[in-house]
Design an enzyme around this catalytic site. Structure first.
Site, PDB file in Angstrom:
ATOM      1  N   SER A 121      -7.493  -1.442 -30.772  1.00 40.94           N
ATOM      2  CA  SER A 121      -7.331  -1.073 -29.375  1.00 40.94           C
ATOM      3  C   SER A 121      -7.964  -2.128 -28.462  1.00 40.94           C
ATOM      4  CB  SER A 121      -7.905   0.330 -29.138  1.00 40.94           C
ATOM      5  OG  SER A 121      -7.523   0.847 -27.881  1.00 40.94           O
ATOM      6  N   ASP A 188       2.941   4.596 -30.597  1.00 43.28           N
ATOM      7  CA  ASP A 188       1.636   4.406 -29.949  1.00 43.28           C
ATOM      8  C   ASP A 188       1.856   3.726 -28.596  1.00 43.28           C
ATOM      9  OD1 ASP A 188      -0.874   3.603 -29.080  1.00 43.28           O
ATOM     10  OD2 ASP A 188      -1.471   2.698 -30.981  1.00 43.28           O
ATOM     11  N   HIS A 200      -2.163   6.891 -31.333  1.00 40.09           N
ATOM     12  CA  HIS A 200      -3.182   5.845 -31.195  1.00 40.09           C
ATOM     13  C   HIS A 200      -4.456   6.173 -31.965  1.00 40.09           C
ATOM     14  CE1 HIS A 200      -4.737   2.213 -29.443  1.00 40.09           C
ATOM     15  NE2 HIS A 200      -5.785   2.837 -28.939  1.00 40.09           N
TER      16      HIS A 200
END
Length: 224
Positions: A121, A188, A200
């Protein structure tokens, strides 16, 4: 989920990643010079995702735990990138500085250690900066010297915000593209145009941790 392709681009690539993070509702919970590393056969330098507690994060730990049995006979050390991992995404530049400094320190002091860079991320955006920015800028002040580039055995990122704009590291980094796995879970919204925010936080269940570890192990074993 692009895996591999093939000079690093300026730090504007990080600004793009930060913009994606800032406009996507991420559903996950000051750079310093790295201390002298303990020389292992492999060192995974990993940047956690937004709001995760200090350390390499859940995705990072799952990645390392999956990688270790794939490189039997080799010791695998870890380094948790030091940065806020907060909602002030521009501070991810501090993480890029710390990641780069650690890679440089390890390369210098542990000449036999193979280095794997990883991130999840916002942590993937940290890796984006290191892999694509040959010059300092936007808070990033420790670009990787050209001599260190060959010491990076592999890069593995998960949920990379730049991929959402069609700029995965496999495409954006000529230096590292062929050694990179840029992995995005189905739907995602951080790394694709999907709308499943739960995707995610399901990397451990997606099979992509296994794929990423296999990718890293393949490159480590080739270089051993």
């Amino acid at each position: 989920m692009p895996v591999g392709t093939t000079s690093r681009r300026p730090s504007i690539h990080f600004a793009v990643a930060a913009a994606v993070l800032a406009t996507s509702a991420c559903a996950v919970t000051p750079a310093v010079a790295s201390a002298a590393p303990k020389c292992s056969d492999v060192e995974v330098i990993f940047a956690r995702g937004t709001d995760e507690p200090s350390g390499i994060g859940a995705v990072g730990q799952a990645f390392v735990d999956t990688l270790r049995p794939m490189v039997k006979g080799s010791t695998v050390g870890t380094y948790a990138v030091q940065y806020p991992a907060s909602w002030d995404f521009l501070k991810a530049a501090a993480g890029a500085t710390d990641m780069s400094k650690r890679a440089q320190t390890t390369a210098s002091q542990c000449p036999k250690t193979q280095i794997v860079l990883g991130g999840y991320s916002q942590g993937a955006a940290v890796v984006d900066v290191v892999a694509t920015s040959p010059v300092a800028g936007l808070g990033y002040n420790a670009p990787l010297p050209a001599a260190v580039v060959p010491r990076i055995a592999s890069i593995v990122v998960f949920g990379n915000p730049s991929a959402r704009l069609g700029q995965p590291l496999t495409r954006m980094s000529p230096d590292f593209g062929a050694r990179t796995a840029d992995l995005c879970n189905t739907n995602d919204p951080i790394c694709s145009l999907g709308r499943d925010f739960d995707a995610h936080v399901r990397y451990q269940q997606s099979g992509l941790i296994q794929l990423g570890a296999q990718w890293a192990a393949r490159h480590i074993n080739v270089r051993t």
